[in-house]
Design an enzyme around this catalytic site. Structure first.
Site, PDB file in Angstrom:
ATOM      1  N   GLY A 192      56.305  51.443  45.638  1.00 51.30           N
ATOM      2  CA  GLY A 192      55.021  50.818  45.322  1.00 51.30           C
ATOM      3  C   GLY A 192      54.621  49.684  46.245  1.00 51.30           C
ATOM      4  O   GLY A 192      53.929  48.752  45.828  1.00 51.30           O
ATOM      5  N   HIS A 245      47.789  57.734  54.672  1.00 50.06           N
ATOM      6  CA  HIS A 245      48.750  58.578  55.392  1.00 50.06           C
ATOM      7  C   HIS A 245      49.272  57.795  56.595  1.00 50.06           C
ATOM      8  O   HIS A 245      48.479  57.199  57.330  1.00 50.06           O
ATOM      9  CB  HIS A 245      48.068  59.878  55.852  1.00 50.06           C
ATOM     10  N   ASP A 255      45.672  66.414  53.966  1.00 48.56           N
ATOM     11  CA  ASP A 255      45.283  65.366  54.937  1.00 48.56           C
ATOM     12  C   ASP A 255      44.055  65.749  55.758  1.00 48.56           C
ATOM     13  O   ASP A 255      43.946  65.380  56.929  1.00 48.56           O
ATOM     14  CB  ASP A 255      46.454  65.035  55.889  1.00 48.56           C
ATOM     15  N   ILE A 295      48.105  67.366  44.539  1.00 56.36           N
ATOM     16  CA  ILE A 295      46.983  67.154  43.623  1.00 56.36           C
ATOM     17  C   ILE A 295      46.335  68.511  43.334  1.00 56.36           C
ATOM     18  O   ILE A 295      45.951  69.224  44.258  1.00 56.36           O
ATOM     19  CB  ILE A 295      45.948  66.206  44.262  1.00 56.36           C
ATOM     20  N   LEU A 313      53.852  61.726  45.739  1.00 51.78           N
ATOM     21  CA  LEU A 313      54.429  62.913  46.377  1.00 51.78           C
ATOM     22  C   LEU A 313      54.239  64.185  45.557  1.00 51.78           C
ATOM     23  O   LEU A 313      55.036  65.110  45.637  1.00 51.78           O
ATOM     24  CB  LEU A 313      55.923  62.676  46.648  1.00 51.78           C
ATOM     25  N   GLU A 368      49.105  50.138  57.085  1.00 51.28           N
ATOM     26  CA  GLU A 368      48.880  50.618  55.712  1.00 51.28           C
ATOM     27  C   GLU A 368      48.445  49.500  54.770  1.00 51.28           C
ATOM     28  O   GLU A 368      47.470  49.630  54.030  1.00 51.28           O
ATOM     29  CB  GLU A 368      50.157  51.266  55.147  1.00 51.28           C
ATOM     30  N   ASN A 405      52.508  49.838  48.731  1.00 55.24           N
ATOM     31  CA  ASN A 405      51.050  49.876  48.891  1.00 55.24           C
ATOM     32  C   ASN A 405      50.351  49.369  47.628  1.00 55.24           C
ATOM     33  O   ASN A 405      49.326  48.689  47.713  1.00 55.24           O
ATOM     34  CB  ASN A 405      50.568  51.279  49.246  1.00 55.24           C
TER      35      ASN A 405
END
Length: 210
Positions: free
Chosen positions: A15, A113, A154, A97, A94, A184, A17
């Site tokens: 976590g 990404h 992506d 979706i 991971l 990021e 990000n």
């Protein structure tokens, strides 16, 4: 005055990000937004503890608890929908979706990404594998990309990118850390802030930033 953007953050691991987003909200570099819920597919994800520490609602929905992927996808989407969020942020999530979720949240799911898309992205490129790919090809510049999620891997419209230099003696782990710190953790909060303040539109499959 825009309504406050309600966000769900989906995470699988540490976590970092998520932490960058929460820090940016605390410092005021993300305005007009709030995290409604943090959802993980992994009950041991440290990200859930980060959310708990901030008093943010958090939960785990694991594919292991369902007879098959379809049942999991349905349960996941139903749970997500119950929070009535405006934006879904994939912050190291991971799990693939499902198409139903992508359709329902068109241009409302963003992903970070760890490369400069279209390089080192797509099936098989995630986590350290991205940085291993960068080093094995000998490229001099990598980075990170925030993009909307579409049906491809992506392939959705790109919101922001930031370049990061590859150093001579990098290992995948060292490079991963540099990409996180220099790219990021900067562009994911920046993209959320732009969206929260109504500055991002998608026109003809391309992002326009006001």
């Amino acid at each position: 005055m825009l309504d406050k953007l309600k966000i769900a953050v989906l995470v699988s691991g540490g976590g970092t990000n998520l932490q960058a987003i929460m820090d940016a909200m605390d410092s005021g570099s993300i305005t007009n937004a709030e995290i409604k819920v943090v959802i993980s597919n992994n009950k041991n994800a440290y990200a859930l503890e980060r959310a708990a520490g901030k008093g943010i609602e958090h939960l785990c929905i694991s594919p292991k608890d369902y007879p098959d992927r379809t049942a999991f996808n349905e349960a996941f989407l139903e749970k997500l929908n119950s929070y009535q969020v405006d934006l879904v942020v994939l912050a190291g999530f991971l799990v693939v979706i499902p198409p139903e979720m992508i359709a329902q949240y068109k241009n409302r799911i963003i992903n970070i990404h760890p490369s400069l898309i279209p390089s080192f992205c797509g099936t098989g490129y995630y986590g350290l594998k991205v940085h291993e790919g960068v080093l094995s090809r000998g490229v001099k510049v990598t980075g990170a990309t925030v993009h909307f999620v579409d049906e491809g891997t992506d392939t959705g419209p790109i919101i922001l990118q930031k370049a990061v230099a590859v150093e001579q003696d990098d290992t995948p782990e060292v490079l991963q850390r540099r990409v996180m710190e220099q790219a990021e953790w900067k562009i994911l909060p920046e993209a959320i802030n732009l969206i929260a303040n109504g500055k991002v539109t998608v026109v003809g499959g391309k992002v326009r930033i006001q």
